[in-house]
Design an enzyme around this catalytic site. Structure first.
Site, PDB file in Angstrom:
ATOM      1  N   ASP A  64       0.763  -1.229   0.023  1.00 17.01           N
ATOM      2  CA  ASP A  64       0.196  -0.054  -0.056  1.00 17.01           C
ATOM      3  C   ASP A  64       0.933   1.212   0.059  1.00 17.01           C
ATOM      4  OD1 ASP A  64      -3.450   0.249   1.050  1.00 17.01           O
ATOM      5  OD2 ASP A  64      -2.105   2.048   0.725  1.00 17.01           O
ATOM      6  N   SER A  71     -12.613   9.845   5.690  1.00 17.87           N
ATOM      7  CA  SER A  71     -13.612   9.114   4.723  1.00 17.87           C
ATOM      8  C   SER A  71     -13.452   7.578   4.829  1.00 17.87           C
ATOM      9  CB  SER A  71     -13.742   9.835   3.639  1.00 17.87           C
ATOM     10  OG  SER A  71     -12.576   9.227   2.699  1.00 17.87           O
ATOM     11  N   LEU A  73     -12.823   5.814   7.336  1.00 14.97           N
ATOM     12  CA  LEU A  73     -12.935   5.063   8.616  1.00 14.97           C
ATOM     13  C   LEU A  73     -14.530   4.476   8.682  1.00 14.97           C
ATOM     14  CD1 LEU A  73     -11.797   7.988  11.031  1.00 14.97           C
ATOM     15  CD2 LEU A  73     -10.568   5.913  10.123  1.00 14.97           C
ATOM     16  N   GLN A  74     -15.182   4.701   7.656  1.00 19.48           N
ATOM     17  CA  GLN A  74     -16.776   4.272   7.701  1.00 19.48           C
ATOM     18  C   GLN A  74     -16.575   2.693   7.276  1.00 19.48           C
ATOM     19  OE1 GLN A  74     -17.430   3.782   4.192  1.00 19.48           O
ATOM     20  NE2 GLN A  74     -19.882   3.606   3.977  1.00 19.48           N
ATOM     21  N   CYS A 190     -15.849   3.488  -5.738  1.00 16.11           N
ATOM     22  CA  CYS A 190     -16.623   3.949  -4.103  1.00 16.11           C
ATOM     23  C   CYS A 190     -16.489   5.261  -3.821  1.00 16.11           C
ATOM     24  CB  CYS A 190     -15.674   2.976  -3.076  1.00 16.11           C
ATOM     25  SG  CYS A 190     -15.894   1.154  -3.387  1.00 16.11           S
ATOM     26  N   CYS A 332     -15.024  16.826 -10.800  1.00 16.22           N
ATOM     27  CA  CYS A 332     -16.346  15.981  -9.885  1.00 16.22           C
ATOM     28  C   CYS A 332     -15.530  15.852  -8.546  1.00 16.22           C
ATOM     29  CB  CYS A 332     -16.753  14.706 -10.660  1.00 16.22           C
ATOM     30  SG  CYS A 332     -15.059  13.605 -10.997  1.00 16.22           S
TER      31      CYS A 332
END
Length: 371
Positions: A64, A71, A73-74, A190, A332
């Site tokens: 990684d 965002s 953490l959800q 996502c 966007c």
């Protein structure tokens, strides 16, 4: 060489595994000597890493290069609030150590690429695909086929998840299902389409289960089977998938015999502008027209001053509202939809259309949030 004999502490820790005849002490020793590489420490990697560590997989590798964002953490449960801003590798490594200090963690702070995939894949027994984009997904698949490592695959989108074991001996690979990557932006990420937070928990845990079964050599892995999970209907479907003899990588006459990058292969070439460049020109005589192609509900994430909103789905019929002689910068949420909008604009006579790199997320990160 580290012994795979179980210590008294490990016998106590894995006692519930040892009670299972299908695993027992021999299977637990195989887990201890096993090596699993997780590509990505995000939504899918988070639950998979937690359960692989708890199960006693001796060596866990993580690839990684991202940092923890609020965002995340959800759904990325391996990371906590205190880890926001930290590299995901560090956050994941610390959490694994807290769960099971007996596990060895090997971290690779890099993007999986055609140059490093062979050395990474060949060093592990099972590869767990926790990627979130098609270029990486195809690269993982091809590397697993070429270097003969099973791929515990998973993917998520909104309320649906998929899982399978690809590239196992005699079984199909991902290209048997989808021979070529789709055009960039055809399938929203996502970050654009959203995802139910618990969905990667279900799919990532299935991936970890398959990796454990492959290492221990027990049960019936998802080889030649494609599992589809619909969270809204709470329904699983199990489809049969056979190896395609004409598959370009695992077929009888493969056309792909070495690794290649897919980032440029998938993405249409579009002109780009950075957040800093756009900010410097706003309010000046050379300021471009700024077009926001998000949906109205996304305005809560901020907006660029002076931007005009036309959702991407409405853009084709509203092109008449735009001045083709002006320079247009499109944005966007993260840059994928706006890239498609730029292609559309240029195809319809807007030669000076460009895409804002990274969308509003990158704008907020670099310059701060405007409402």
């Amino acid at each position: 060489m580290v012994s795979n004999d179980l210590t008294p502490s490990e016998l106590a820790r894995y006692s519930r595994h040892l009670l299972l005849p299908e695993i027992g002490e021999a299977g637990q020793r195989r887990l201890k000597s096993g090596r699993v590489l997780c590509v990505g420490a995000g939504g899918l990697g988070s639950p998979a890493l937690l359960y692989l560590a708890a199960a006693g997989v001796g060596t866990i590798g993580i690839v990684d290069f991202d940092v923890v964002d609020e965002s995340n953490l959800q759904r990325q449960i391996i990371h906590g609030t205190e880890s926001v801003g930290r590299p995901k590798l560090e956050s994941a490594r610390d959490r694994i150590a807290a769960i099971n200090p007996e596990v060895r963690v090997e971290t690779f702070d890099m993007r999986l690429s055609a140059d490093n995939a062979q050395s990474l894949v060949e060093a592990f027994d099972v590869i767990l695909d926790g990627t979130d984009n098609f270029p990486a997904r195809y690269l993982v698949n091809d590397a697993c086929v070429l270097y003969r490592r099973p791929n515990a695959f998973g993917s998520i989108h909104r309320f649906e998840g998929q899982a399978a074991v690809f590239a196992a001996p005699g079984g199909p690979c991902y290209r048997c299902l989808h021979p070529e990557p789709p055009p960039e932006g055809l399938v929203p990420s996502c970050a654009e389409a959203g995802v139910l937070g618990v969905l990667p928990g279900v799919i990532g845990t299935i991936q970890a289960t398959e990796a454990i079964k492959l290492i221990v050599g027990v049960g019936e892995p998802l080889i030649g089977r494609f599992l589809i999970y619909d969270a809204l209907k709470m329904r699983f479907r199990d489809l049969k998938l056979r190896q395609d003899p004409d598959c370009p990588v695992c077929g009888t006459r493969p056309s792909i015999t070495s690794l290649r990058e897919y980032a440029t292969y998938c993405a249409p070439a579009v002109a780009e502008m950075t957040a800093g460049e756009l900010r410097a020109r706003l309010g000046s005589s050379s300021a471009p027209f700024v077009l926001d192609v998000r949906e109205p509900a996304e305005l809560a994430e901020g907006a660029i001053p002076g931007a005009v909103m036309i959702p991407l789905g409405d853009l084709p019929r509203r092109l008449v509202e735009l001045d083709a002689s002006r320079e247009v910068v499109v944005y966007c949420r993260s840059g994928a939809r706006s890239a498609r909008a730029v292609v559309l604009l240029r195809e319809h006579g807007f030669p000076r259309a460009s895409n804002l790199v990274g969308g509003i997320l990158n704008w907020n990160k670099e310059l701060g949030k405007f409402l």
